[in-house]
Design a protein around this motif. Structure first.
Motif, short mmCIF file in Angstrom:
data_model
loop_
_atom_site.label_atom_id
_atom_site.label_comp_id
_atom_site.label_asym_id
_atom_site.label_seq_id
_atom_site.Cartn_x
_atom_site.Cartn_y
_atom_site.Cartn_z
N THR A 28 32.16 -15.45 63.14
CA THR A 28 31.13 -16.48 63.17
C THR A 28 30.65 -16.63 64.61
OG1 THR A 28 32.78 -18.23 63.42
CG2 THR A 28 32.03 -17.76 61.19
N GLY A 29 29.42 -17.03 64.75
CA GLY A 29 28.81 -17.15 66.07
C GLY A 29 27.71 -16.13 66.19
N ALA A 30 27.05 -16.15 67.34
CA ALA A 30 25.94 -15.23 67.56
C ALA A 30 25.84 -14.90 69.04
CB ALA A 30 24.64 -15.85 67.07
N ALA A 31 25.17 -13.81 69.32
CA ALA A 31 24.88 -13.41 70.69
C ALA A 31 23.40 -13.68 70.94
CB ALA A 31 25.20 -11.93 70.88
N HIS A 62 27.32 -5.27 76.84
CA HIS A 62 25.92 -5.69 76.76
C HIS A 62 25.12 -4.40 76.91
CE1 HIS A 62 26.81 -10.02 78.36
NE2 HIS A 62 27.47 -9.72 77.26
N GLY A 63 24.56 -3.92 75.83
CA GLY A 63 23.94 -2.60 75.86
C GLY A 63 25.04 -1.57 76.09
N ASP A 64 24.89 -0.76 77.14
CA ASP A 64 25.91 0.25 77.48
C ASP A 64 26.85 -0.22 78.58
OD1 ASP A 64 24.96 2.09 75.64
OD2 ASP A 64 23.55 2.99 77.06
N PRO A 98 19.57 -6.77 74.15
CA PRO A 98 19.42 -7.10 72.73
C PRO A 98 20.56 -6.59 71.86
CG PRO A 98 17.89 -5.37 73.35
CD PRO A 98 18.56 -5.83 74.61
N LEU A 99 21.39 -5.70 72.40
CA LEU A 99 22.51 -5.16 71.64
C LEU A 99 23.81 -5.53 72.33
CD1 LEU A 99 23.51 -3.33 69.32
CD2 LEU A 99 23.40 -1.43 70.92
N VAL A 100 24.69 -6.22 71.60
CA VAL A 100 26.00 -6.61 72.11
C VAL A 100 27.05 -6.03 71.17
CG1 VAL A 100 27.57 -8.53 72.58
CG2 VAL A 100 25.15 -8.72 73.17
#
Length: 115
Positions: A28-31, A62-64, A98-100
């Protein structure tokens, strides 16, 4: 059934009696971009098992870019149900991609990983 088969069966039965199990459950939760990461993962343990903060590791990307382990905090506390522990994964750095990706590993007892 020979004596050898009986001994093997008894050995397997004894080994199964002392096995441990942890199940990493839903997250649960979000980035959110511009906010620190804050997730909670439910961990279901076997009867009598306690999941401690020291039993978990997390890698946050966070990303790469991998976030430094010293900037990722793990806190475990009892959940609402018996044998459920909630593990909070929080990052001190704000999310800037945008990608975690978060990979959590249970390191005590049986090794379990979830990404």
């Amino acid at each position: 059934m020979g004596l050898r088969d009986r001994i093997l069966g008894l050995a397997l039965l004894c080994a199964a009696g002392v096995s441990h199990a942890l199940v990493l459950g839903p997250v649960t939760g979000a980035a959110w971009i511009g906010r620190p990461l804050d997730l909670v993962i439910q961990v279901q343990g076997a009867m009598g098992e306690d999941a401690l903060s020291s039993c978990f590791e997390a890698e946050v990307y966070h990303g790469d870019s991998r976030q430094e382990a010293s900037r990722v905090r793990l806190v475990a506390h009892a959940g609402a149900q018996p044998q459920v522990t909630e593990v909070r994964v929080a990052s001190m750095a704000t999310v800037d991609e945008p990608l975690v990706t978060v990979q959590v590993r249970a390191t005590c007892g049986q090794k379990v990983s979830r990404q």
